[in-house]
Write an enzyme that holds these catalytic residues in place. Structure first.
Site, PDB file in Angstrom:
ATOM      1  N   LYS A   1       0.430   3.751   1.113  1.00  0.00           N
ATOM      2  CA  LYS A   1       1.280   2.569   1.291  1.00  0.00           C
ATOM      3  C   LYS A   1       1.161   1.676   0.055  1.00  0.00           C
ATOM      4  O   LYS A   1       0.076   1.523  -0.492  1.00  0.00           O
ATOM      5  CB  LYS A   1       0.863   1.767   2.532  1.00  0.00           C
ATOM      6  N   GLY A   2       2.268   1.119  -0.382  1.00  0.00           N
ATOM      7  CA  GLY A   2       2.239   0.211  -1.522  1.00  0.00           C
ATOM      8  C   GLY A   2       2.706   0.836  -2.819  1.00  0.00           C
ATOM      9  O   GLY A   2       2.734   0.172  -3.851  1.00  0.00           O
ATOM     10  N   CYS A   3       3.078   2.108  -2.786  1.00  0.00           N
ATOM     11  CA  CYS A   3       3.582   2.765  -3.984  1.00  0.00           C
ATOM     12  C   CYS A   3       5.105   2.708  -3.992  1.00  0.00           C
ATOM     13  O   CYS A   3       5.742   2.830  -2.949  1.00  0.00           O
ATOM     14  CB  CYS A   3       3.145   4.225  -4.033  1.00  0.00           C
ATOM     15  N   GLN A   4       5.655   2.538  -5.177  1.00  0.00           N
ATOM     16  CA  GLN A   4       7.105   2.508  -5.341  1.00  0.00           C
ATOM     17  C   GLN A   4       7.699   3.883  -4.998  1.00  0.00           C
ATOM     18  O   GLN A   4       8.705   3.972  -4.325  1.00  0.00           O
ATOM     19  CB  GLN A   4       7.429   2.144  -6.786  1.00  0.00           C
ATOM     20  N   SER A   5       7.047   4.936  -5.464  1.00  0.00           N
ATOM     21  CA  SER A   5       7.443   6.310  -5.144  1.00  0.00           C
ATOM     22  C   SER A   5       6.610   6.779  -3.957  1.00  0.00           C
ATOM     23  O   SER A   5       5.651   6.125  -3.566  1.00  0.00           O
ATOM     24  CB  SER A   5       7.168   7.226  -6.330  1.00  0.00           C
TER      25      SER A   5
END
Length: 139
Positions: free
Chosen positions: A49-53
């Site tokens: 969680k928290g990744c752009q991809s």
């Protein structure tokens, strides 16, 4: 090789490169070497969680060591998670917990990334520590 030694080796590799274009290509090449994970492991539980991809990381504990495998649908995040997997996979949970992520600052990776990608990088490092805590409690 210890985590600290792998981190130092990474810092030296990045110091050798002249500019961020070379470093960027190096990170992408690392991602190409990552074997990835099977589709059945690409679950919400393994999604960082928290990744752009989309970035997935899976961990397996065997013979007292934690082994990571990961994948991403983006070329840069795949390279970044590949770098982290190469450093932290195959080590005891306590060694992972005792380690830090200062090498990321030393290679200047966070400065090179956009704020959202930098947040994703921090989410990846937190997930590695989370797995170490979880498997340490099980052992």
């Amino acid at each position: 090789m210890t985590i600290k030694e792998k981190q130092q080796e990474t810092v030296e590799a990045f110091d050798f490169m002249e500019d961020w274009e070379q470093k960027y290509e190096y990170i992408i090449d690392l991602g190409k070497e990552l074997k990835g994970i099977s589709d059945d492991k690409k679950t919400d539980d393994n999604l960082i969680k928290g990744c752009q991809s989309k970035v997935w990381i899976d961990a397996e504990f065997k013979e007292g060591k934690l082994y990571f495998n990961a994948d991403s649908d983006g070329i840069l995040p795949k390279g970044i998670i590949s770098l982290l997997v190469s450093i932290y996979s195959g080590h005891a949970t306590q060694e992972i917990l005792d380690s830090d992520f200062k090498f990321i600052e030393e290679i200047g990776l966070q400065e090179f990334l956009s704020p959202s990608r930098a947040n994703g990088l921090m989410a990846m490092t937190k997930q590695i520590k989370f797995y170490a805590v979880a498997f340490q409690l099980k052992s």
